[in-house]
Design a protein around this motif. Structure first.
Motif, short mmCIF file in Angstrom:
data_model
loop_
_atom_site.label_atom_id
_atom_site.label_comp_id
_atom_site.label_asym_id
_atom_site.label_seq_id
_atom_site.Cartn_x
_atom_site.Cartn_y
_atom_site.Cartn_z
N UNK A 157 66.90 75.84 73.97
CA UNK A 157 68.01 75.20 73.24
C UNK A 157 68.03 73.71 73.55
N UNK A 158 68.07 72.90 72.51
CA UNK A 158 68.11 71.45 72.68
C UNK A 158 69.32 71.05 73.52
N UNK A 159 69.12 70.13 74.46
CA UNK A 159 70.20 69.67 75.31
C UNK A 159 70.30 70.37 76.65
N UNK A 160 69.49 71.43 76.84
CA UNK A 160 69.49 72.14 78.12
C UNK A 160 68.12 72.03 78.78
N UNK A 161 68.14 72.15 80.11
CA UNK A 161 66.92 72.08 80.92
C UNK A 161 66.78 73.36 81.72
N UNK A 162 65.57 73.62 82.18
CA UNK A 162 65.31 74.80 83.01
C UNK A 162 64.68 74.38 84.33
N UNK A 163 65.48 73.83 85.27
CA UNK A 163 64.92 73.59 86.60
C UNK A 163 64.65 74.92 87.28
N UNK A 164 63.62 74.95 88.12
CA UNK A 164 63.29 76.20 88.77
C UNK A 164 62.43 76.02 90.00
N UNK A 165 62.29 77.11 90.74
CA UNK A 165 61.48 77.14 91.94
C UNK A 165 60.74 78.47 91.98
N UNK A 166 59.57 78.50 92.61
CA UNK A 166 58.82 79.74 92.71
C UNK A 166 58.18 79.87 94.08
N UNK A 167 58.01 81.13 94.51
CA UNK A 167 57.43 81.39 95.81
C UNK A 167 56.88 82.83 95.80
N UNK A 168 55.95 83.08 96.72
CA UNK A 168 55.33 84.41 96.82
C UNK A 168 56.37 85.40 97.35
N UNK A 169 56.51 86.54 96.67
CA UNK A 169 57.55 87.50 97.05
C UNK A 169 56.99 88.90 97.18
N UNK A 170 56.92 89.67 96.09
CA UNK A 170 56.38 91.03 96.19
C UNK A 170 54.94 91.04 96.66
N UNK A 171 54.25 89.91 96.49
CA UNK A 171 52.91 89.77 97.07
C UNK A 171 52.93 89.92 98.57
N UNK A 172 54.00 89.43 99.21
CA UNK A 172 54.17 89.58 100.65
C UNK A 172 54.42 91.05 100.99
N UNK A 173 55.27 91.70 100.19
CA UNK A 173 55.58 93.11 100.45
C UNK A 173 54.36 93.99 100.25
N UNK A 174 53.54 93.66 99.27
CA UNK A 174 52.30 94.41 99.05
C UNK A 174 51.38 94.28 100.25
N UNK A 218 56.65 67.33 67.08
CA UNK A 218 57.34 68.31 67.91
C UNK A 218 58.28 69.14 67.06
N UNK A 219 58.25 70.46 67.25
CA UNK A 219 59.17 71.33 66.52
C UNK A 219 60.04 72.09 67.52
N UNK A 220 61.31 72.18 67.19
CA UNK A 220 62.25 72.90 68.04
C UNK A 220 62.10 74.41 67.84
N UNK A 221 62.47 75.15 68.85
CA UNK A 221 62.47 76.62 68.72
C UNK A 221 63.40 77.02 67.59
N UNK A 222 62.92 77.91 66.74
CA UNK A 222 63.71 78.35 65.59
C UNK A 222 63.43 77.57 64.32
N UNK A 223 62.58 76.55 64.42
CA UNK A 223 62.23 75.75 63.24
C UNK A 223 61.04 76.39 62.53
N UNK A 224 61.08 76.44 61.19
CA UNK A 224 59.96 77.01 60.46
C UNK A 224 58.80 76.02 60.45
N UNK A 225 57.62 76.50 60.88
CA UNK A 225 56.43 75.63 60.93
C UNK A 225 55.59 75.76 59.66
N UNK A 226 55.77 76.83 58.92
CA UNK A 226 54.99 77.06 57.71
C UNK A 226 55.11 78.51 57.30
#
Length: 465
Positions: free
Chosen positions: A292-309, A210-218
């Motif tokens: 960033x190490x040590x942080x999480x990204x909880x989230x939720x998603x739902x249909x939105x502009x698709x309803x308006x369309x 596993x490589x962290x974001x910003x780590x050189x892979x090669x």
């Protein structure tokens, strides 16, 4: 003196792009080539990606930019893509089976029968990731059940960003933000879950370091440098899943929720704490690892502009400009004269409009849709505050839906917090470039790289219309 840039290779579902970004986050040059999945030979309903075609599209982009890039000094390359997809490869990195696309329906039955291995609640509590049929876990179980010999032969599983990075550098790696979309991580440990892998019979050996974001892979190898028309030896810096870099690139601080408003609305936050046991009780919920190490990204998603369309097609001609609908809805008072729209579960018996009278106009229906979707946002934001253990004081808004000023004002009024709108659409590229600059040592942290960018926001404050 040549302008110094980071070259971001962005593999999207509809376009493959090469974008050069300077230290201040300005786009110096860009090129795009259409991208599309292919129909699988085995089944005409199945979708897959061609890695060779994607790499050729990147080469076309770089060829289009050859004049601009030759005038620049390319300090580093980063790769960012959509999540979950990848492939089994041999010791040379050659694919043993095509990349199954997130659009492919073949893994839906695996998700429906996942209780054979582990309860969906336990799976989401461990991994954070919700039950989406395209999850990497379901792809690997499908391959194990249909092509067990390939798992035995495989040297590694590489996510699509790591497949591209391997072609660039020859190195086998796993971008941590891509792994965070897989439903196979123990999200609290930031490593592949022993419990999930043992329950499903998937070997840990398949997943490279596993490589962290910003780590050189090669560094860029001569063969691939020739194909791209770039000088060899350029450092390749790990990025990964586009969502995480969009959050960072939009300027989101910790505990500042971000709403990406498009066909779907995706609400996420960069949080230091998350209660993943709450996730499975909410449809469309997920939690991924932050860039960033040590942080999480909880989230939720739902249909939105698709309803308006759908509302526009139903009540206006599809060619009617959005501004026409917005102007007509602007003349309707808040509350839509009692007309309400239940936007959740539009296929259920309880969805649709209520409070309709003979005085109701189509503008009422559109305004009620805007208000109904905003009520859905309010409910989901409160849920996210509990999951991520934060309290929102403002909402950062990006995406096509943010251009609807009336909707923005309705959101501010309903949420009773300020709405902060960022017009720049290139947040993913900006975020990936910032990690690139950090990775080559130009800045001491991605945050310092982000401080060079001057963000311009428009604000909508709660008020009486």
């Amino acid at each position: 003196m040549k302008n110094e840039i980071i070259l971001v290779l962005d593999c999207g579902a509809t376009n493959v792009r090469a974008i050069a970004v300077d230290r201040q986050g300005h786009i110096v040059a860009r090129a795009a080539v259409a991208n599309a999945s292919e129909i699988a030979v085995e089944n005409s309903a199945w979708h897959q990606w061609s890695l060779d075609a994607i790499l050729q599209r990147f080469a076309q982009c770089c060829q289009k930019l050859s004049a601009e890039l030759s005038a620049c000094r390319i300090r580093g390359i980063t790769v960012t893509t959509f999540g979950v997809d990848g492939a089994l490869v041999d010791e040379r990195g050659e694919l043993l089976y095509p990349i199954i696309s997130w659009k492919c329906p073949r893994t839906a039955s695996v998700m429906e029968n996942i209780r054979r291995f582990m309860s969906p609640r336990q799976l989401q509590t461990l991994s954070g990731v919700g039950a989406f049929s395209f999850n990497t876990l379901y792809k690997l179980i499908w391959l194990k059940e249909n092509y067990p010999q390939l798992l035995e032969r495989a040297h590694a599983w590489l996510f699509i960003s790591s497949l591209i990075n391997h072609r660039l550098t020859g190195e086998f790696t796993t971008d941590i933000t891509m792994a965070g979309t897989s439903q196979m991580l123990d999200i609290q440990q930031r490593d592949f879950s022993t419990d999930i892998l043992q329950a499903t019979g998937l070997p840990r050996r398949l997943f490279p370091r596993l490589v962290e974001a910003g780590e050189q892979t090669g560094s860029l190898q001569p063969a691939m440098a020739t194909i791209l028309g770039l000088p060899p030896g350029i450092p390749v810096i790990s990025a990964g899943h586009d969502t995480q870099f969009a959050l960072f690139g939009a300027g989101a601080e910790q505990d500042e929720p971000v709403l990406s408003s498009g066909t779907w609305e995706i609400l996420m936050v960069r949080s230091a704490r998350v209660d993943t046991s709450l996730l499975s009780g909410h449809a469309g919920s997920t939690c991924e690892l932050d860039s960033q190490s040590g942080l999480y990204n909880p989230g939720m998603q739902w249909l939105a502009s698709g309803v308006l369309e759908w509302v526009r097609k139903l009540l206006w001609t599809p060619e009617t400009p959005w501004q026409t609908l917005i102007a007509q809805a602007q003349a309707i008072p808040a509350g839509s004269d009692g007309v309400q729209m239940q936007c959740e579960l539009l296929s259920s018996a309880n969805a649709g409009w209520r409070g309709v009278t003979l005085n109701t106009t189509r503008a009422h229906f559109y305004r009620a849709a805007l208000e109904g979707l905003t009520e859905q946002l309010r409910h989901n934001l409160h849920t996210l505050e509990k999951i991520g253990q934060f309290s929102a004081t403002e909402l950062l808004l990006v995406g096509g839906g943010s251009r609807n000023a009336l909707w923005n004002q309705i959101k501010a009024n309903t949420l009773e917090i300020s709405i902060k709108v960022l017009d720049d659409a290139e947040t993913t590229v900006a975020g990936a470039a910032m990690y690139g600059w950090y990775g080559i040592g130009a800045f001491s942290s991605p945050q310092q790289a982000r401080e060079q960018v001057r963000y311009q926001y428009r604000y909508f404050y709660p008020r009486t219309e």
